[in-house]
Every structure is written in C-alpha cells, then in structure tokens.
Design a protein around this motif. Structure first.
Motif, PDB file in Angstrom:
ATOM      1  N   LEU A 551      37.466  38.084  31.681  1.00  0.00           N
ATOM      2  CA  LEU A 551      37.829  37.169  32.661  1.00  0.00           C
ATOM      3  C   LEU A 551      36.525  35.977  31.891  1.00  0.00           C
ATOM      4  O   LEU A 551      37.148  34.822  32.555  1.00  0.00           O
ATOM      5  CB  LEU A 551      36.988  38.016  33.851  1.00  0.00           C
ATOM      6  CG  LEU A 551      37.918  38.868  34.857  1.00  0.00           C
ATOM      7  CD1 LEU A 551      37.071  39.380  35.931  1.00  0.00           C
ATOM      8  CD2 LEU A 551      39.207  38.207  35.880  1.00  0.00           C
ATOM      9  N   ARG A 556      37.639  32.711  34.132  1.00  0.00           N
ATOM     10  CA  ARG A 556      37.696  33.285  35.939  1.00  0.00           C
ATOM     11  C   ARG A 556      36.009  33.839  36.241  1.00  0.00           C
ATOM     12  O   ARG A 556      36.211  35.249  36.415  1.00  0.00           O
ATOM     13  CB  ARG A 556      38.718  33.861  36.181  1.00  0.00           C
ATOM     14  CG  ARG A 556      39.978  33.124  35.652  1.00  0.00           C
ATOM     15  CD  ARG A 556      39.814  31.874  37.037  1.00  0.00           C
ATOM     16  NE  ARG A 556      39.573  32.134  38.189  1.00  0.00           N
ATOM     17  CZ  ARG A 556      40.155  32.398  39.065  1.00  0.00           C
ATOM     18  NH1 ARG A 556      41.950  32.669  38.770  1.00  0.00           N
ATOM     19  NH2 ARG A 556      40.284  32.732  40.221  1.00  0.00           N
ATOM     20  N   VAL A 559      35.220  35.584  39.113  1.00  0.00           N
ATOM     21  CA  VAL A 559      36.048  36.700  39.880  1.00  0.00           C
ATOM     22  C   VAL A 559      35.295  37.828  40.498  1.00  0.00           C
ATOM     23  O   VAL A 559      34.876  38.687  40.618  1.00  0.00           O
ATOM     24  CB  VAL A 559      37.063  36.452  39.280  1.00  0.00           C
ATOM     25  CG1 VAL A 559      37.994  38.146  39.658  1.00  0.00           C
ATOM     26  CG2 VAL A 559      38.118  35.642  40.057  1.00  0.00           C
ATOM     27  N   ILE A 604      39.568  46.463  40.484  1.00  0.00           N
ATOM     28  CA  ILE A 604      40.440  45.854  41.174  1.00  0.00           C
ATOM     29  C   ILE A 604      39.947  44.734  39.955  1.00  0.00           C
ATOM     30  O   ILE A 604      40.947  43.315  40.073  1.00  0.00           O
ATOM     31  CB  ILE A 604      38.844  44.791  42.464  1.00  0.00           C
ATOM     32  CG1 ILE A 604      38.071  45.629  42.961  1.00  0.00           C
ATOM     33  CG2 ILE A 604      38.736  43.658  42.790  1.00  0.00           C
ATOM     34  CD1 ILE A 604      37.951  45.540  44.912  1.00  0.00           C
ATOM     35  N   GLU A 605      39.229  44.092  39.290  1.00  0.00           N
ATOM     36  CA  GLU A 605      39.442  43.379  38.021  1.00  0.00           C
ATOM     37  C   GLU A 605      40.688  43.455  37.438  1.00  0.00           C
ATOM     38  O   GLU A 605      41.349  42.978  36.428  1.00  0.00           O
ATOM     39  CB  GLU A 605      37.933  43.232  37.393  1.00  0.00           C
ATOM     40  CG  GLU A 605      36.669  43.348  37.850  1.00  0.00           C
ATOM     41  CD  GLU A 605      35.687  42.681  37.432  1.00  0.00           C
ATOM     42  OE1 GLU A 605      35.457  42.954  36.079  1.00  0.00           O
ATOM     43  OE2 GLU A 605      34.552  42.460  36.952  1.00  0.00           O
ATOM     44  N   TRP A 607      42.995  45.291  38.189  1.00  0.00           N
ATOM     45  CA  TRP A 607      44.735  44.523  38.703  1.00  0.00           C
ATOM     46  C   TRP A 607      44.596  43.343  39.300  1.00  0.00           C
ATOM     47  O   TRP A 607      45.380  43.045  38.715  1.00  0.00           O
ATOM     48  CB  TRP A 607      44.390  44.386  40.726  1.00  0.00           C
ATOM     49  CG  TRP A 607      45.346  44.757  40.947  1.00  0.00           C
ATOM     50  CD1 TRP A 607      46.921  44.905  40.855  1.00  0.00           C
ATOM     51  CD2 TRP A 607      45.668  43.235  41.712  1.00  0.00           C
ATOM     52  NE1 TRP A 607      47.471  44.389  42.456  1.00  0.00           N
ATOM     53  CE2 TRP A 607      46.664  43.373  42.576  1.00  0.00           C
ATOM     54  CE3 TRP A 607      44.333  42.539  42.172  1.00  0.00           C
ATOM     55  CZ2 TRP A 607      47.186  41.615  43.264  1.00  0.00           C
ATOM     56  CZ3 TRP A 607      44.484  40.802  42.993  1.00  0.00           C
ATOM     57  CH2 TRP A 607      45.825  41.384  44.029  1.00  0.00           C
ATOM     58  N   PHE A 608      43.890  41.856  38.632  1.00  0.00           N
ATOM     59  CA  PHE A 608      43.840  40.691  38.558  1.00  0.00           C
ATOM     60  C   PHE A 608      44.541  40.616  37.153  1.00  0.00           C
ATOM     61  O   PHE A 608      44.868  39.825  37.276  1.00  0.00           O
ATOM     62  CB  PHE A 608      42.642  40.154  38.809  1.00  0.00           C
ATOM     63  CG  PHE A 608      41.722  38.836  38.953  1.00  0.00           C
ATOM     64  CD1 PHE A 608      42.204  38.354  39.834  1.00  0.00           C
ATOM     65  CD2 PHE A 608      41.654  38.723  37.788  1.00  0.00           C
ATOM     66  CE1 PHE A 608      42.212  37.284  39.850  1.00  0.00           C
ATOM     67  CE2 PHE A 608      42.090  37.042  37.503  1.00  0.00           C
ATOM     68  CZ  PHE A 608      41.783  35.765  39.021  1.00  0.00           C
ATOM     69  N   ARG A 611      47.951  40.917  37.024  1.00  0.00           N
ATOM     70  CA  ARG A 611      48.248  39.580  37.608  1.00  0.00           C
ATOM     71  C   ARG A 611      48.055  38.708  37.295  1.00  0.00           C
ATOM     72  O   ARG A 611      49.058  37.515  37.257  1.00  0.00           O
ATOM     73  CB  ARG A 611      48.395  39.802  38.804  1.00  0.00           C
ATOM     74  CG  ARG A 611      48.855  41.631  39.669  1.00  0.00           C
ATOM     75  CD  ARG A 611      49.910  41.634  39.846  1.00  0.00           C
ATOM     76  NE  ARG A 611      50.592  40.900  40.611  1.00  0.00           N
ATOM     77  CZ  ARG A 611      51.191  40.209  41.502  1.00  0.00           C
ATOM     78  NH1 ARG A 611      49.970  41.348  42.802  1.00  0.00           N
ATOM     79  NH2 ARG A 611      51.378  39.423  42.037  1.00  0.00           N
ATOM     80  N   THR A 612      47.296  38.428  36.172  1.00  0.00           N
ATOM     81  CA  THR A 612      47.254  37.040  35.548  1.00  0.00           C
ATOM     82  C   THR A 612      48.112  36.746  35.313  1.00  0.00           C
ATOM     83  O   THR A 612      48.548  37.246  33.968  1.00  0.00           O
ATOM     84  CB  THR A 612      46.148  37.335  34.706  1.00  0.00           C
ATOM     85  OG1 THR A 612      44.787  37.118  36.088  1.00  0.00           O
ATOM     86  CG2 THR A 612      45.296  36.090  34.491  1.00  0.00           C
TER      87      THR A 612
END
Length: 628
Positions: A551, A556, A559, A604-605, A607-608, A611-612
C-alpha cells in the motif's frame, strides 16, 4: 495526498529562508544531474521515480505507517543512488533485448555464447519467440538499424550504456510496452535489498532484548520490571524521539536537493537541539518513574525496580536522540549501510556489557540499564566517527548559530510524525501494562518474554515490506504497472514463506525458547502454553506487514493506517480486555485480541490490493507528481 503537499510546502519554505540568509553560498550540482534529462519523457525514468526506503523502527510492532518519509514529488539522489538506479535500468534493458549483452561476443564462440544466453535469458523464460523472431535472429544481413542495435561489439553493452542512450532506450521501451520483469529478477532484488535491512532491524531490536534476556535469569520480578520499564521508556521517550526526528526525512531531502549540501547539516543541528530540549521533560518523567509506576502498577516491588531502570536510562537519552537524528542525516545522502555497520559493533558490545555488569561484576538488575545507557552514548559517537573518517562529511558545514532559529517548519513536520509513531507504539505496548494487572507476577514476566519473541520474529517481514514498497513505488512512478504487480506478487510469496517459517520456529521450539530467557518453571510453562497462539498468527502478521508495504508503494498508505488503527483499537483491544479480564482468560485472552486484529488487517488490506487496478495506480501517481 494533501498532507504530503503540505509537508512539501513547509519544507520548501524552510529551505527558502535558509537560502536567503546564506545567498552567498554557491550552489553545488550533481555530476550526473545533467544526464537525467533526455529525449525520453520524464515520467518514464526510474531515476525520477526512485524513492528511498522510508521507514521508522517502532519497537516490536508497527500497526501502520501513514506517510512516506521521502516526498514523491522530489527525489534528490546521491551519486551512489543514481548509479544504482542507472544500473537497474541498464539491466532491465539488457534482459528485454533493448541493449546488447554486457560481455562482447566474437566469432563462433561468441555465437554459441549468444545462443546459450538467449536460451537462458529471463526474456526467454517469459515467452517463446515467434518464428519471425527466429528468422530475424538468424539473419546476418546488415540493415539500416544494425549499427544502432549492436553498437561496438568489442565493448560492454555494445558501447551503448551511456546515460543518454539508456534514457532514450528506456523511454522508448516504456512507451512501447517492452519493459517487463520476471519473478526470478524480483526475487533476487528483494532478497538483495531486504537482507541488510533485516540485519539492521534485528541488531537494533536486540539492544532492549539483551537486557530482558540477561535480567530474566535473576527472577520473575526483575523480568517483569525490565519489560515494564522498556514499555514505559518506549512510549514516553523513544517513540517521542523517533516521531519528532521524522521531520528530517523531508527537511534533509529538501536541503540536499537545494544544491547547498551544508543545509542538511544545519537541519541536523536544529533537530538535535530540539530533541535535547525535549529530553528535559522526558527526564523528569523518568526521574519520577518509581512514583508514577507505583500509582499504576499493583505490584509495588516491580514498579520500584522499573522506576529505577528508567532513572538510569536518563543518562543515555541525549545519545539516543542524537543517533536518531544522525541516522536521517546519513539517509538523506543515500548512506543506509552506516547504521548497519555501527550496530554490528554496538549490538554485540551491548550484549557483552549486559552479561559483564549483571553477572560477572554482580551489579544485578541495575547493570542492565547501565549497559543500555552506555550503548546509547556510543551509537552517536561511532556515527560521528563514520561521518568524519568514512563518508557523509560532505553535508556538514560546521556548527552554525542559524541552527537556533527557524524552528517553526521543523516543529510543524515533527508533531504529525510524533502522533503517528505513538499510535504505533501504544497498540502492542499496552499489553504489557495490562498484564501487570493480572493476578500474580508470572503473567507480566511471561508477557515480557512473549513480547520479545514476537518482536524478534516481526523484524523479518517488516524489513521485507520496506524493500518491497520502495521497489513497487519506483515501478509505479516509472509507469510500469505490470512489473510493479509482479514485484507485489513476489513480496506476498516472501511473506507467506516467512510466516510459515516463524510459525514452525515457535511451534516446534515452544518448550525450549522460554528457557533462554528465564529459569522460573511457572513462567516457562505459561510462555510454552501461549506460544502456539503466537505461532498461529505469524502468517497473518507477515501478510499484514507486507500488505502495508504494498500500500505504501501504491501511494495508498492511508488505507493501511486506517485499517490498522481500526483493527487494533476498535477490534483488538476490546477483545483483549473482554477475554483477558471479563472472561477470565488472563494472558491468553490479552493475546487473542492482537491475533484476531492481525487477521482483520491481512484480510481487509489483502482484499483491497487484490481489487486494485495497477494501471489506475500509475495514473494516480502521474497526477500526484504533476506529470500526467
């Protein structure tokens, strides 16, 4: 990222004031700076997108890192860094057949070598050449482009490895989508860059662990006291120094890029004076440590010993502050190995002094903080000797009265860094304070060992995430979305491997590891019972650290910051208190909270990131950098 822009403006204003006060000083230039510009568009260059490793070592854990220390808009690189980036570009161009091989080829021997090189090249592993490519390769007829492609066959890279040519070929390759990488290349790079970081982090973390390791064999009261004192010192002192010193990550980079290297030394002086001023209230807190801890911790003997430890640490506080600032002075010049060399001397010396003072000289408990204080004063001394006799003196212009003025920009940048680092320290260190409220002295002593063990295992995945974030950020800045994605995948594989390694280590040695720290059977039994839980979350710990690194590379990091704070403070701590005290699970309940929080963070991270859109990340980086 508005906070990055605000930091840039603050730093630039600080440099502007210093430059106006010292306008007579000539501006220095990097010999290689002129070679950066070429016909290739700016956004294609790795030189302009390279970001130095940006990290804070926040003790045993790191919940999140909100901002990158080095601004992405400006990358002021040393000559050594420029050479490293140039070599990486040259290597990628060669592996993608955009530059000739490094070693000249001659005659049939050269032809055989060329065939072998093609069969073993990374590009050959990536795709199978088409029949038309094979025909072109066997065609020995010269064409109008033969000289351009082959250059001088008697020279390395055909004599085409000049900065101007590399910039031109690189720009064309990126524009045409011809720059690719492989998992082998990224695995090799990640191993090479993360290995010294892992060693540095382990050495630095060994400084407080040496005291726990040595004192633990005296008794469970002393073991609990040193853990409680280390936690208090971290929150009220070391976290403050590290947080405030983060201002130098921006100020020194800006000063280095202003063309007046001595301004880096000026910023160093300001920060050291500021940290020494902050040492006064820190010393007052530590001086009243016995009274403060006695009011918080039920066991009075443990509180008094911990307070005594804090009082002795006052002697090392100024040295620790100077070292934290000095590290960033060297990092601004691209000198990252200096810290590792210094710790290679000080870490073994610290362990030796702990043993001599506590056991050989029979000073007992107070020998440990004395050893730590001496070590903390040796650290800046060795750093000074490194700068004076080896490297880094180029940015030192001598002591200057101007260091006593223009403090406002430094403080504006330092306070957000302080809040960030304190938030990271508190998430896990609060477990130590909570364990002191459990019945008996065994839980606090066991917590001391568990915190040290999991802290040591964390010093492997976190440095890997630092190296991965730098690699990904460089690729993203160079508009190379697919190579960045490949680097992220390799980093995830590394994280899984490290997670399983740490899991196996703690699970298999659950009965042996505690005995390295203490001889108390009750403490050994409790630690042994809890190590399976600690082993179970090692995979999620490594994945969470790596996700934070990815990230940061994507730009990001906010996040990761918000997810981490939510997971630890809104999920982890309530579960810890509810199960530890409400349900009566004791220390096992306290550790269940962080374990579940790590699952949340990794899930959560992860999954993020899954999807990035990496192409979108490139476009966002271009917009942030004003290059779109």
């Amino acid at each position: 990222m508005e906070h990055l822009s605000a930091s840039e403006e603050i730093a630039e204003e600080a440099i502007r004031i210093d430059v106006e006060e010292d306008s007579s000083e000539p501006v220095s230039s990097d010999d290689d700076a002129s070679s950066v510009g070429s016909s290739a568009p700016r956004q294609y260059s790795m030189m302009n997108s390279y970001r130095r490793p940006s990290y804070v070592n926040p003790g045993s854990r790191s919940t999140a890192i909100f901002s990158s220390s080095v601004p992405t808009e400006h990358n002021y690189l040393s000559k050594r860094e420029r050479a490293a980036v140039r070599e990486e570009e040259r290597s990628l161009l060669r592996d993608n057949d955009l530059l000739p091989p490094k070693h000249p080829r001659r005659g049939s021997e050269g032809a055989d070598a060329a065939g072998a090189a093609k069969r073993l090249s990374l590009s050959a592993l990536r795709k199978v050449r088409s029949s038309s490519d094979e025909e072109a390769a066997t065609n020995t007829e010269p064409s109008e482009r033969t000289a351009l492609l082959e250059g001088n066959p008697d020279l390395p890279y055909g004599g085409l490895d000049s900065p101007k040519t590399i910039n031109k070929r690189w720009g064309e390759g990126v524009r045409d989508g011809k720059i690719h990488t492989t998992w082998q290349r990224e695995a090799k790079h990640l191993t090479k860059t993360s290995a010294p970081l892992i060693l540095t982090f382990l050495l630095q973390y060994s400084l407080p662990v040496a005291s726990i390791f040595t004192v633990g064999h005296i008794g469970k009261v002393e073991l609990g006291a040193v853990s409680l004192a280390s936690m208090t010192a971290a929150i009220t002192g070391y976290a403050v120094y590290q947080g405030l010193a983060t201002s130098l990550d921006t100020l020194c980079a800006q000063a280095y890029g202003s063309g007046r290297p001595h301004l880096v030394g000026l910023q160093l002086q300001r920060t050291v004076y500021f940290l020494w001023l902050i040492t006064i209230p820190i010393s007052l807190v530590w001086a009243f440590g016995p009274q403060l801890l006695s009011a918080i911790v039920p066991d009075q003997e443990t509180a008094k010993l911990a307070g005594l430890y804090l009082r002795i640490l006052i002697a090392g506080a100024p040295g620790y502050a100077a070292f934290e600032a000095g590290k960033r002075y060297l990092q601004a010049q691209g000198l990252f190995s200096a810290t590792m060399y210094i710790l290679l001397i000080c870490a073994p010396l610290n362990a030796l002094m702990n043993y001599l003072f506590v056991w050989r000289l029979q000073w007992g408990f107070i020998g440990a903080p004395i050893a730590v204080s001496i070590t903390e004063n040796i650290l800046p001394l060795l750093l000074f000797l490194y700068v004076r006799f080896i490297d880094g003196h180029q940015c030192w212009g001598g002591f200057d009265r101007k260091a006593l003025s223009n403090w406002t920009p430094m403080m504006q940048l330092a306070l957000p860094g302080l809040v960030m680092v304190l938030a990271e320290f508190l998430a896990f260190e609060i477990l130590t304070l909570s364990s002191s409220w459990l019945p008996g002295r065994t839980p606090l002593a066991a917590q001391s060992i568990l915190g040290s063990i999991t802290g040591i295992t964390f010093q492997i995945p976190f440095p890997i995430s630092v190296a991965a974030s730098t690699r990904i950020a460089t690729y993203i800045g160079a508009t190379l979305a697919q190579p960045a994605k490949t680097a992220a995948k390799v980093a995830m594989v590394f994280a899984v491997f490290v997670g399983f390694f740490n899991f196996a280590l703690l699970a298999l040695l659950r009965d042996s590891i505690p005995r390295l720290f203490t001889q108390d059977e009750d403490v050994i039994r409790m630690v042994s019972d809890l190590l399976p839980l600690c082993a179970a979350f090692q995979l999620f710990d490594a994945l969470a650290a790596n996700c934070n690194g990815i990230l940061r590379g994507l730009g990001r990091q906010e996040v990761g910051g918000y997810v981490g704070l939510f997971a630890y403070y809104a999920v982890g701590l309530p579960i810890s208190f509810g199960t530890g005290f409400g349900a009566g699970w004791g220390l096992y309940g306290l550790w269940s909270g962080p374990a579940i929080a790590l699952v949340f963070v990794a899930g959560i991270e992860g999954w993020f990131i899954w999807r990035t859109s990496w192409e979108r990340a490139v476009r966002e980086a271009e917009r942030r950098n004003g290059m779109g």
